[in-house]
Every structure is written in structure tokens, then in C-alpha cells.
Design an enzyme around this catalytic site. Structure first.
Site, PDB file in Angstrom:
ATOM      1  N   GLY A  15      -8.766  32.364  41.760  1.00 22.56           N
ATOM      2  CA  GLY A  15      -9.713  32.584  40.681  1.00 22.56           C
ATOM      3  C   GLY A  15      -9.068  32.395  39.330  1.00 22.56           C
ATOM      4  O   GLY A  15      -7.848  32.544  39.175  1.00 22.56           O
ATOM      5  N   GLY A  17     -10.093  32.727  34.887  1.00 22.44           N
ATOM      6  CA  GLY A  17     -11.048  32.997  33.819  1.00 22.44           C
ATOM      7  C   GLY A  17     -10.395  32.772  32.486  1.00 22.44           C
ATOM      8  O   GLY A  17      -9.252  32.299  32.389  1.00 22.44           O
ATOM      9  N   ALA A  18     -11.124  33.118  31.427  1.00 23.88           N
ATOM     10  CA  ALA A  18     -10.618  32.890  30.082  1.00 23.88           C
ATOM     11  C   ALA A  18      -9.393  33.741  29.784  1.00 23.88           C
ATOM     12  O   ALA A  18      -8.550  33.373  28.953  1.00 23.88           O
ATOM     13  CB  ALA A  18     -11.715  33.186  29.067  1.00 23.88           C
ATOM     14  N   GLY A  20      -7.209  35.136  32.285  1.00 19.11           N
ATOM     15  CA  GLY A  20      -6.113  35.129  33.233  1.00 19.11           C
ATOM     16  C   GLY A  20      -6.476  34.481  34.543  1.00 19.11           C
ATOM     17  O   GLY A  20      -7.531  33.845  34.685  1.00 19.11           O
ATOM     18  N   VAL A  22      -6.212  34.842  39.089  1.00 17.96           N
ATOM     19  CA  VAL A  22      -6.081  35.718  40.249  1.00 17.96           C
ATOM     20  C   VAL A  22      -5.471  34.900  41.383  1.00 17.96           C
ATOM     21  O   VAL A  22      -5.947  33.796  41.695  1.00 17.96           O
ATOM     22  CB  VAL A  22      -7.440  36.305  40.681  1.00 17.96           C
ATOM     23  CG1 VAL A  22      -7.268  37.208  41.893  1.00 17.96           C
ATOM     24  CG2 VAL A  22      -8.086  37.075  39.537  1.00 17.96           C
ATOM     25  N   LYS A  37      -3.664  39.938  39.921  1.00 16.13           N
ATOM     26  CA  LYS A  37      -4.396  39.562  38.709  1.00 16.13           C
ATOM     27  C   LYS A  37      -3.409  39.525  37.555  1.00 16.13           C
ATOM     28  O   LYS A  37      -2.786  40.546  37.230  1.00 16.13           O
ATOM     29  CB  LYS A  37      -5.515  40.576  38.453  1.00 16.13           C
ATOM     30  CG  LYS A  37      -6.351  40.297  37.221  1.00 16.13           C
ATOM     31  CD  LYS A  37      -7.437  41.365  37.083  1.00 16.13           C
ATOM     32  CE  LYS A  37      -8.255  41.177  35.830  1.00 16.13           C
ATOM     33  NZ  LYS A  37      -9.304  42.218  35.694  1.00 16.13           N
ATOM     34  N   ASP A 132     -19.000  48.337  32.003  1.00 16.14           N
ATOM     35  CA  ASP A 132     -19.262  46.922  32.305  1.00 16.14           C
ATOM     36  C   ASP A 132     -19.765  46.768  33.746  1.00 16.14           C
ATOM     37  O   ASP A 132     -19.296  45.911  34.496  1.00 16.14           O
ATOM     38  CB  ASP A 132     -18.000  46.091  32.081  1.00 16.14           C
ATOM     39  CG  ASP A 132     -18.291  44.586  32.005  1.00 16.14           C
ATOM     40  OD1 ASP A 132     -19.473  44.232  31.778  1.00 16.14           O
ATOM     41  OD2 ASP A 132     -17.360  43.786  32.188  1.00 16.14           O
TER      42      ASP A 132
END
Length: 677
Positions: A15, A17-18, A20, A22, A37, A132
């Protein structure tokens, strides 16, 4: 390039994302798979993101729950910041709904969502707000088991019950935010997570993201002003109760939402129970509930109270009860320090009832109000009677007001009755505890005094009162050879008290040639010593008499006795297994043995054994009433908690007052000397 670790082997990236990446990794020691992570290398210098990453590690380290992802380790080194977590097989819930399941049926959605609620309830109990909650932060596996993750913006509010005032950097995902979360300078807390949970549940049931296709400004505006569409619009088989639950969880006013995940769970479980007991139509569970109504009870001015509806209890500030129209409700609300509320009602429609608890008044004021409301209720009942008998004519509005006043007076009467009962119970309990403490304290003091009297450093027990003349004339005693006892050398004091053995008072003589010295014991007290000294204390010329015996005597050796007559008393006396004895009084003599709290009293009449009494307790002093030949113990310094014995010699019976009993009084009591062996 993936990071390198001594303990873990990176298998592949799973995985990105912006902020970091995974990675799937393997523990080199244990062989288990895990997820790592890592904060993006380019963002290590970003203070806000770095602190968020560290906060997530700290919060996850506190959590241990089957519905929350487990943190194994945290690494911060030259390669960056890394969370070592359990590896979860499954899909993010939003992807699962979009690609696999579509809208999730009601019963199945409830089972999945209860796991989410349970996990969030756990973090709330630890004073943590997630902030969240959304489907993409929930992983679901092939067995419908879920894990809650991503605590990057979660906050520990234990030091601030109102949490933080949210400013520009609100964090979270807009579509699932509460109205107070999207607003500037508004307090955010547990209620905000409740709202996000309600929106997530709506998404699961409808299969749609809220506010789909809207821009950010429109999303914020709708969150503040518009309710979510009814679930039935997208899922016709949904029950009315299900829609009511979501509406309550997503209310714009935080105080109108569930007060905790526990309350949310309770309503979801009740819904599931109802669903499982109703008929199934065409493979889809559907509640036939047009006649079912919801009554929501809410306490508005306290943080927590006990709410009981038809014997079902809950601790919190609100409870929703669902039942058929016409059902009777018995409502009771309690909180320490406040007046209890008792109310009866019939469910006719959906209704919100708010209660405001009042501080409890003193019991005597409540008692006055009981009388007042009794007369008020009686008055209106009399008026209603006259109206029913058409003696008094009133219009319909006034008649209805009369019956409303009867109900109000009756409610106030019952509430004040219960306040009086509670007040009396509390006062009784308070004074009961005080009385028990006094009895225990007094009994402890008496026991310690008894122990001091029995075990004190005193050579003899001296009776200052003259004993009655004995009926038995003892033979004259042979005058012992004068003897002297060497004076102990004074010991240097170890403190400010005089040394043991130094003279503390006047020296006196008894009638048998004994010198009685009063000496210091070295600890601030005194003790007495008796020395046979006819030079200092010449014996009077008169022959020995009972008076000589009854005056204070020294500790008698095993070879001497108070009488030389060959009697049963003398034979037992010479065996030397008694602790105390008495001289003759009214023809009676006693030999007393004490073992712990067991007291054996052998009574002799004219030298022969008359009877043996076995008693329990303490023996501090002994008195004799010659009018009815009665012995009584412990009359000196008697108080509540000191046990007494009454021995009637004529009929060989004994009684005791038990602990805290009354003092045995009588006329003509004479104190008997207890002479230690």
C-alpha cells in the site's frame, strides 16, 4: 527503496499513500507475517505529520481489543519512523461495499457494525477520541470480522474533557465529519465519533457514500444543515427503527445523539432481537411495525444517572424504549444527591421526554411536601367527583386541567414519599454506623483497661475497704522469722523518669508485720513491694482474727495458706494451681483459675467445696451482697461494652450481662480482696 530492519524482512509493498507506504514483512525470529507502516522519507522533517505518526504509535500501544489493529513495535531511527503492526487479510470496508457486497442487509450489517461499536467503545473508555471513523479505516475479512485502524489524528482527552478546539487543520474525512468537527473553534469530543459511526452505518446499509459528487463547500454546508436521507430510500426492506437509530446518531445537536457507544449498542441489539422475532418475507427480514413507537428519555442536567424503564436499567443520560402503541411504561430515574423521578405513561406516539433532576431536599421538607401534595391531590379529586356527579359544571378544557393536576400532584406525592424514605434510610444508616463505631471503640478501651488491670506490675490487690468478719476463726499464724530483702540498687534512668527501685512514696505497715514500699518502675509508673520486717513493722499483741486475714496480705507461697484447718479448701489451696484466692467472708472462700477469657471459680462453704462456676470474660474486681449471698464482678468503672457476671450462691446459678449489658446494682455490696497466688 524499502527500509531495512534487523528483526524484520520486507517481502513487498502492499500500500502507498500521500504520507507513506505499507509493507508486508516477516518477523525473522517468530516467522509470522506483519505489516510495517512507514512515514514517507520526504515527510520526516514535517513536524505536524511526524508528531501525528508518533501519537498514533503511543495510542495504539495502549490498546488491546479484538476489533482494533494490534501494534507490535515502534521504530524511529535514521531510516525514518515505522509502525510494526499485525497483518490483516481483507478489504477496506468502503472497497468491499463498492466492489463485493453492495448494500449490506440489515441483520448482517448489524453484526458487523456491533464489532465497530465495541472497538470504539473501548477507546472511549480510555479517554481517546478517534476523530476519523469511516469505512476506509475499517478492514473486513472473509468471515465478517473487522479491525479498526488509523489512529493518526486520534487524541487523548483525559486531561481535557472537552478535547481541543478544532481550528484550520481539522483532520478527518469531510463526508463523515460531525457538524461540530467541520466548524471552526467548536469543541469536539465523544459525540463527534458517535456522529461518524452513524454515517458509516448509513453507508453500509445504502451502499453509497454520503454527499457523493459534491464539492467540499457543499459537503460542509449539508453536514451543518441537512439530515441524511432515510435509509428506506435506498434500502426499502429497512425497518423504521433502523432509520430512527441512524437519525438519532447523526442529530445535528450533539446532546440529542447517543451519550455513549454503550447506548448505541443497546439500541442496535434491541433492534436485532426484534428483527429475529418477526416474520420473514421473500427471504428478507421485515418488521411489521407500523404500530411500534419510540419513547426517548433524556436527563439534561447531569452527566450520569440510573434510568429504569419497565425494569430494564441503564446508566447514562438517555435511553430509547420501543414498544407497541398502548404499552404502559413505568419510568424511574435515580441519582445520588438528587430527588428520584417516578412516572407512569402510555405510549401513543414517538416522543422525546426530557427530565431535569432537582437537588434532594432535607427529609423533613420532603415530608412537609408529602402532606401538601396529598391535600392538593385530594382537593382536585373532590372537584373531579363533583364534576362527574354534575354537581359542579365546568367546560371540557377546565375538566382536563383538573385531571392533569391530579396526575401532577400524584407524581409529586410519590417522588417526595420516596425522597423521605431515602432520607430516613440514609440518616438511619449514618447513626447506625456511628453507634457501631462507638460500641467497638468503647469495648476496645475496656478490654485494654482490663488487660492492664490484670497484667499490670503490681504485687498484690489491696482492698481499702474493711471486709466482713469471717465466720471461721483461723488458727493463730506462726510468726515467721524476720527476714530482710536487699534493696535493689537504683538503675540509671534511660529517660527523664526516676530509676526503677527508687522510692516513690511513703512506706507503711500492715497488721501482719509486713512493710509496704512504693517504688518507681522506671517508666513513669509505680509498683508495690512487701517485705516481712517486724523490726520496722511490729505485730500487734492481739491474736490473729478474720480482720487480720482480710487486710492486705502478701503473695503467699505454695507452702502457706490463709488457714491452717485441714479442709478441702486448704488441700486445693496447697496444690498451688490457682491464680487468685480470697479470705473468708460470711463463711465463704474462693479459689479462682483464669485461662485467657475462661474463669473457673471454686466456691467453698466452711472449708468444703460447695460449687464450681465456669464463666467467660474478664475479672477485674469482685463484690459480695451478704443480704442474698450474691457475687457480682466488674462493678468498678463499668461502661457500655464491659461484661458482668452475677453469681447467686444460694441456688448455684450464674448470669451475665453480655457485651454492653446493664450494670448489676444492689444494696449492701462489699468489695472482696482478690489475692494473687
Amino acid at each position: 527503496m524499502p527500509p531495512e530492519f534487523n528483526k524484520y524482512e520486507i517481502l513487498r509493498k502492499i500500500g502507498e499513500g500521500a504520507q507513506g507506504e505499507v509493507y508486508l514483512a516477516k518477523d525473522k525470529r517468530l516467522g509470522r507475517k506483519l505489516a510495517i507502516k512507514s512515514l514517507h522519507v520526504d515527510l520526516i522533517t514535517n513536524t505536524v505529520l511526524k508528531e501525528r505518526f508518533i501519537r498514533e504509535a503511543q495510542l495504539l500501544g495502549q490498546l488491546n481489543h479484538p476489533s482494533i489493529v494490534t501494534l507490535y513495535d515502534y521504530i524511529a531511527d535514521n531510516s525514518g519512523y515505522h509502525l510494526i503492526m499485525e497483518y490483516l487479510k481483507g478489504n477496506q470496508l468502503d472497497d468491499y461495499i463498492r466492489k463485493v457486497s453492495g448494500p449490506i442487509t440489515e441483520i448482517r450489517a448489524i453484526d458487523i457494525f456491533l464489532q465497530v461499536l465495541d472497538g470504539v467503545h473501548h477507546i472511549h473508555k480510555l479517554n481517546i477520541v478517534h476523530r476519523d471513523i469511516k469505512p476506509s479505516n475499517i478492514i473486513i475479512d472473509e468471515n465478517d470480522k473487522i479491525k479498526l485502524l488509523d489512529f493518526g489524528i486520534a487524541v487523548d482527552y483525559s486531561n481535557d474533557p472537552n478535547l481541543t478546539r478544532v481550528g484550520q487543520n481539522v483532520g478527518g474525512t469531510p463526508m463523515y465529519m460531525s457538524p461540530e468537527h467541520v466548524l471552526q473553534n467548536v469543541k469536539v469530543g465523544v459525540y463527534s465519533d458517535i456522529y461518524s459511526l452513524g454515517v458509516t452505518f448509513w453507508h453500509m446499509l445504502t451502499g453509497k457514500e454520503p454527499y457523493e459528487g459534491e464539492n467540499l463547500g457543499a459537503i460542509y454546508s449539508k453536514i451543518e444543515k441537512e439530515d441524511l436521507p432515510n435509509v428506506e430510500k435506498f434500502y426499502p426492506a429497512a425497518s423504521k427503527k433502523l432509520n430512527d437509530i441512524i437519525k438519532k446518531a447523526t442529530a445535528k445537536d450533539p446532546k440529542k445523539r447517543y451519550d455513549s457507544c454503550f447506548s448505541f449498542i443497546r439500541d442496535i441489539k434491541n433492534l436485532k432481537k426484534n428483527l429475529l422475532t418477526h416474520v420473514k418475507k421473500k427471504g428478507t427480514t421485515k418488521i411489521v411495525n407500523n404500530a411500534e413507537k419510540n419513547v426517548e428519555l433524556r436527563v439534561v442536567n447531569v452527566d450520569e444517572a440510573s434510568l429504569i424503564v419497565n425494569n430494564e436499567g441503564h446508566i447514562g443520560t438517555e435511553i430509547t424504549f420501543t414498544a407497541l402503541a398502548g404499552t404502559k411504561l413505568d419510568i424511574m430515574i435515580n441519582k445520588d444527591g438528587y430527588q428520584s423521578i417516578y412516572k407512569e405513561m402510555i405510549i401513543n406516539e414517538d416522543e422525546l421526554i426530557e427530565f431535569k433532576l432537582k437537588k434532594r431536599m432535607p427529609a423533613f421538607i420532603s415530608l412537609i411536601l408529602v402532606v401538601f401534595y396529598f391535600f392538593i391531590e385530594t382537593f382536585f379529586k373532590i372537584v373531579a367527583f363533583f364534576v362527574n356527579k354534575k354537581i359542579l359544571k365546568l367546560n371540557e378544557l377546565k375538566t382536563n386541567n383538573i385531571y392533569e393536576n391530579i396526575d401532577k400532584a400524584n407524581d409529586n406525592f410519590k417522588n417526595n414519599i420516596n425522597s423521605v424514605k431515602t432520607g430516613i434510610l440514609e440518616i438511619s444508616s449514618f447513626f447506625g454506623i456511628i453507634l457501631i463505631i462507638i460500641l467497638i471503640f468503647t469495648f476496645s478501651i475496656d478490654n485494654s483497661e482490663s488487660n492492664y488491670e490484670m497484667d499490670g506490675d503490681t504485687t498484690t490487690v489491696v482492698d481499702k475497704e474493711k471486709e466482713p468478719v469471717s465466720e471461721i476463726e483461723p488458727e493463730p499464724e506462726t510468726e515467721p522469722e524476720p527476714e530482710t530483702e536487699p534493696e535493689p540498687e537504683p538503675v540509671e534512668p534511660q529517660s527523664n523518669f526516676p530509676a526503677r527501685g527508687t522510692k516513690a512514696g511513703q512506706t507503711r505497715c500492715d497488721s501482719n508485720g509486713y512493710r509496704i514500699d512504693t517504688l518507681h518502675d522506671g517508666n513513669g509508673g509505680t509498683y508495690r513491694r512487701k517485705v516481712y520486717d517486724t523490726n520496722y513493722c511490729p505485730i500487734p499483741n492481739s491474736t490473729s482474727s478474720t480482720d487480720n486475714i482480710n487486710s492486705g496480705t502478701s503473695r503467699t507461697s505454695g507452702n502457706s495458706s490463709p488457714t491452717s484447718l485441714q479442709t478441702e479448701f486448704k488441700a486445693k489451696f496447697d496444690s498451688n494451681d490457682h491464680d487468685f484466692y480470697t479470705n473468708s467472708f460470711n463463711g465463704w472462700q474462693l479459689l479462682i483459675e483464669i485461662s485467657g477469657r475462661d474463669i473457673k471459680i471454686r466456691v467453698y462453704k466452711n472449708g468444703n467445696l460447695y460449687h464450681t462456676f465456669n464463666e467467660r470474660g474478664r475479672l477485674n474486681d469482685l463484690w459480695f451482697d451478704r443480704s442474698d449471698n450474691t457475687l457480682v464482678t466488674n462493678r468498678s468503672g463499668w461502661s457500655v461494652g464491659k461484661k458482668q457476671h452475677r453469681i447467686t450462691l444460694n441456688n448455684k446459678q450464674s448470669f451475665n450481662s453480655m457485651t454492653g449489658g446493664i450494670l448489676y446494682n444492689g444494696s449492701g455490696f462489699t468489695k472482696i480482696s482478690l489475692i494473687p497466688n
